[in-house]
Design a protein around this motif. Structure first.
Motif, mmCIF file in Angstrom:
data_model
loop_
_atom_site.group_PDB
_atom_site.id
_atom_site.type_symbol
_atom_site.label_atom_id
_atom_site.label_comp_id
_atom_site.label_asym_id
_atom_site.label_seq_id
_atom_site.Cartn_x
_atom_site.Cartn_y
_atom_site.Cartn_z
ATOM 1 N N ASP A 119 16.391 -25.536 39.525
ATOM 2 C CA ASP A 119 15.550 -26.056 38.687
ATOM 3 C C ASP A 119 14.353 -25.166 38.473
ATOM 4 O O ASP A 119 13.394 -25.149 39.281
ATOM 5 C CB ASP A 119 15.040 -27.504 39.152
ATOM 6 C CG ASP A 119 14.122 -28.220 38.279
ATOM 7 O OD1 ASP A 119 13.730 -27.647 37.320
ATOM 8 O OD2 ASP A 119 14.030 -29.501 38.397
ATOM 9 N N LEU A 120 14.151 -24.238 37.385
ATOM 10 C CA LEU A 120 13.089 -23.240 37.195
ATOM 11 C C LEU A 120 11.852 -24.057 36.627
ATOM 12 O O LEU A 120 10.661 -23.538 37.188
ATOM 13 C CB LEU A 120 13.451 -22.351 36.050
ATOM 14 C CG LEU A 120 14.479 -21.224 36.552
ATOM 15 C CD1 LEU A 120 14.657 -20.304 35.392
ATOM 16 C CD2 LEU A 120 14.159 -20.569 37.832
ATOM 17 N N GLU A 121 11.795 -25.117 36.270
ATOM 18 C CA GLU A 121 10.644 -26.035 35.817
ATOM 19 C C GLU A 121 9.901 -26.322 37.299
ATOM 20 O O GLU A 121 8.719 -26.388 37.442
ATOM 21 C CB GLU A 121 11.138 -27.185 35.048
ATOM 22 C CG GLU A 121 9.712 -27.713 34.375
ATOM 23 C CD GLU A 121 9.204 -28.914 35.251
ATOM 24 O OE1 GLU A 121 8.128 -28.914 35.006
ATOM 25 O OE2 GLU A 121 9.710 -29.290 36.044
ATOM 26 N N LEU A 122 10.762 -26.832 38.399
ATOM 27 C CA LEU A 122 10.172 -27.243 39.507
ATOM 28 C C LEU A 122 9.789 -25.987 40.208
ATOM 29 O O LEU A 122 8.608 -25.994 40.900
ATOM 30 C CB LEU A 122 11.348 -28.093 40.383
ATOM 31 C CG LEU A 122 10.695 -28.495 41.621
ATOM 32 C CD1 LEU A 122 9.777 -29.685 41.487
ATOM 33 C CD2 LEU A 122 11.977 -29.183 42.382
ATOM 34 N N TRP A 123 10.554 -25.142 40.021
ATOM 35 C CA TRP A 123 10.020 -23.809 40.597
ATOM 36 C C TRP A 123 8.736 -23.201 40.255
ATOM 37 O O TRP A 123 8.029 -22.620 41.008
ATOM 38 C CB TRP A 123 11.289 -22.784 40.623
ATOM 39 C CG TRP A 123 10.953 -21.354 41.176
ATOM 40 C CD1 TRP A 123 11.354 -20.994 42.349
ATOM 41 C CD2 TRP A 123 10.565 -19.999 40.536
ATOM 42 N NE1 TRP A 123 11.228 -19.815 42.599
ATOM 43 C CE2 TRP A 123 10.606 -19.079 41.529
ATOM 44 C CE3 TRP A 123 9.975 -19.665 39.271
ATOM 45 C CZ2 TRP A 123 10.507 -17.736 41.309
ATOM 46 C CZ3 TRP A 123 9.778 -18.404 38.953
ATOM 47 C CH2 TRP A 123 9.899 -17.481 39.865
ATOM 48 N N GLN A 124 8.408 -23.075 38.959
ATOM 49 C CA GLN A 124 7.247 -22.590 38.440
ATOM 50 C C GLN A 124 6.174 -23.605 38.581
ATOM 51 O O GLN A 124 4.904 -23.019 38.698
ATOM 52 C CB GLN A 124 7.364 -22.303 36.921
ATOM 53 C CG GLN A 124 7.772 -23.372 36.005
ATOM 54 C CD GLN A 124 6.605 -24.335 35.243
ATOM 55 O OE1 GLN A 124 5.438 -24.039 35.660
ATOM 56 N NE2 GLN A 124 6.838 -25.059 34.494
#
Length: 357
Positions: A119-124
Motif C-alpha cells: 500500500d503505497l498510499e499508507l507508505w507515503q
C-alpha cells in the motif's frame, strides 16, 4: 497525536477524550469549545456555567473512524462571548478565560494491529511498514551498487521516510551491494535497473498471470478508453525500460511471510537521483497510491494496484475475521446468504417430514 499505521478497530468503536479545564464566569450561553480532528469539525462543548467552573474528567466520545493512521491533529477552538455585550455598553472581556490542562487524556478502545500490504498510499502517509517500530529498527536500506547517485537517492528517500515517521533511522541497517541477502523484516532497495539481480528487476517482479505490468498498462488504457496519460506512458515504456522516468513498487519480501520489499529504480543512476528528488516533492509524494508508481519529473505520475495483497499484524482469530469482513463486506453478505439458504432447506425438510407424519 500519532497513531500506529496498522491500528484497526471496528467502525462503531469510539475514542473518549477526558478533559480537565477551568472556565471563567459571566459567559453567554452560546460560548463553546469546538473540537476538530485533522481540520474537520467533530463536536462541541457548551460552556453554560454562568458562575464559571472547574471541570474534571469531562468526557467526549469521538468515532474511531475520524482518526487516520499516522499523524493526527486534534484542535480545540474556543469561542467565548460575555453575557453583557449590548450597544454603547462597556464590554467586559477579562472574564473570558479558559485553561485546558495538560493532564487531559484520550482513551482508545481495544484495537488490533492489522493492515494490508502492499500500500503505497499508507507508505507515503505513515512510512509503514518501516514505521512499525522506532528508529527504522526492522528495515534494511540496500543500495544495489555503491554508485554516488544511487547512494544519494537512497539517503534522500530514507530521510523523507524518517521525516514522515517523525524519528531518525538511527538503527536501520545500511548495505551497499547485494553480496549477502538481508535479514530484516522490510527492505528498501534502491538501484539502477541494470544493477539489480534478474529476480529483483521490475520485469521479473511485475510478472503476474503470464503477463507484465507494462502489458497491464496497455490493457487498462484500452479497456477504459485510452487516456492521454496512460497512452503517453505506454509510448515511453513499450521499449521495456523506464525512459526518463523512475519506478517505485512495493510487494511481499521473498522469504518473509509478513515482510515488504519496496524497490526504487530507474534506467540510469543519474536519472535515479533526479527522479528521487522529484519523488520527495509533496506534489508527487502525495499522489502515491496502489503498489506500483511511475513518474517523470513533477508533472507526470501513473499509479496502479497490481500485486496480491496480504494481511500483516498481530490479532486474535475473531479480530482477523472482523478485519477480513471489513475489508471485503461481500464475504459477509455471501455468508449470510448461505446461512439463509441452509436455514430454508432445513425448515423445508422439517415441514415435509411433519406433513408426512
Amino acid at each position: 497525536l500519532v497513531l500506529p499505521a496498522d491500528l484497526y478497530s471496528p467502525d462503531e468503536s469510539s475514542a473518549r477524550l477526558r478533559l480537565r479545564f477551568a472556565v471563567g464566569a459571566g459567559l453567554r450561553e452560546d460560548s463553546v469549545i469546538n473540537v476538530f480532528v485533522n481540520g474537520l469539525f467533530q463536536t462541541a462543548v457548551a460552556l453554560r456555567q454562568p458562575d464559571g467552573g472547574y471541570m474534571r474528567d469531562y468526557a467526549i466520545s469521538l468515532p474511531i473512524s475520524v482518526f487516520r493512521s499516522g499523524r493526527n491533529e486534534l484542535t480545540f477552538a474556543v469561542s467565548m462571548v460575555p453575557t453583557r455585550s449590548g450597544r454603547c455598553e462597556w464590554l467586559q472581556t477579562d472574564n473570558l478565560r479558559l485553561t485546558l490542562f495538560d493532564d487531559s487524556r484520550i482513551e482508545w478502545p481495544q484495537a488490533a494491529r492489522l493492515t494490508q500490504l502492499p500500500d503505497l498510499e499508507l507508505w507515503q502517509r505513515a512510512a509503514f511498514p518501516h514505521a512499525s517500530v522506532a528508529w527504522g529498527r526492522r528495515t534494511s536500506v540496500v543500495v544495489a551498487e555503491p554508485k554516488p547517485q544511487a547512494m544519494a537517492a537512497a539517503w534522500m528517500l530514507a530521510a523523507k521516510l524518517a521525516q514522515v515517521q517523525g524519528s531518525p533511522w538511527l538503527e536501520a541497517h545500511w548495505q551497499a551491494g547485494l553480496d549477502g541477502r538481508w535479514n530484516h523484516d522490510h527492505v528498501l532497495l534502491v538501484g539502477a535497473w541494470a544493477d539489480l539481480p534478474p529476480d529483483l528487476q521490475p520485469s521479473a517482479l511485475l510478472r503476474k498471470g503470464g503477463g507484465t505490468w507494462l502489458e497491464g498498462v496497455a490493457l487498462r488504457a484500452s479497456a477504459a478508453g485510452p487516456t492521454v496519460q496512460a497512452t503517453a506512458i505506454w509510448d515511453v515504456l513499450q521499449g521495456g525500460l523506464l525512459g526518463e522516468g523512475a519506478l517505485l513498487l512495493q510487494t511481499a519480501l521473498p522469504g518473509r511471510s509478513a515482510g515488504a520489499l519496496t524497490l526504487l529504480t530507474a534506467d540510469e543512476p543519474s536519472g535515479l537521483q533526479n527522479q528521487t528528488d522529484a519523488l520527495v516533492d509533496p506534489a508527487v509524494w502525495g499522489q502515491l497510491r496502489g503498489d506500483v508508481a511511475w513518474w517523470q519529473g513533477r508533472d507526470d505520475i501513473f499509479t496502479q494496484s497490481w500485486f496480491d495483497r496480504y494481511t500483516v499484524g498481530d490479532a486474535s482469530i475473531w479480530q482477523e475475521l472482523s478485519f477480513a469482513l471489513w475489508r471485503r463486506p461481500w464475504m459477509g453478505l455471501g455468508a449470510l446468504a448461505l446461512f439463509v439458504l441452509v436455514l430454508a432447506w432445513v425448515t423445508w425438510n422439517l415441514l415435509r417430514r411433519w406433513r408426512g407424519a
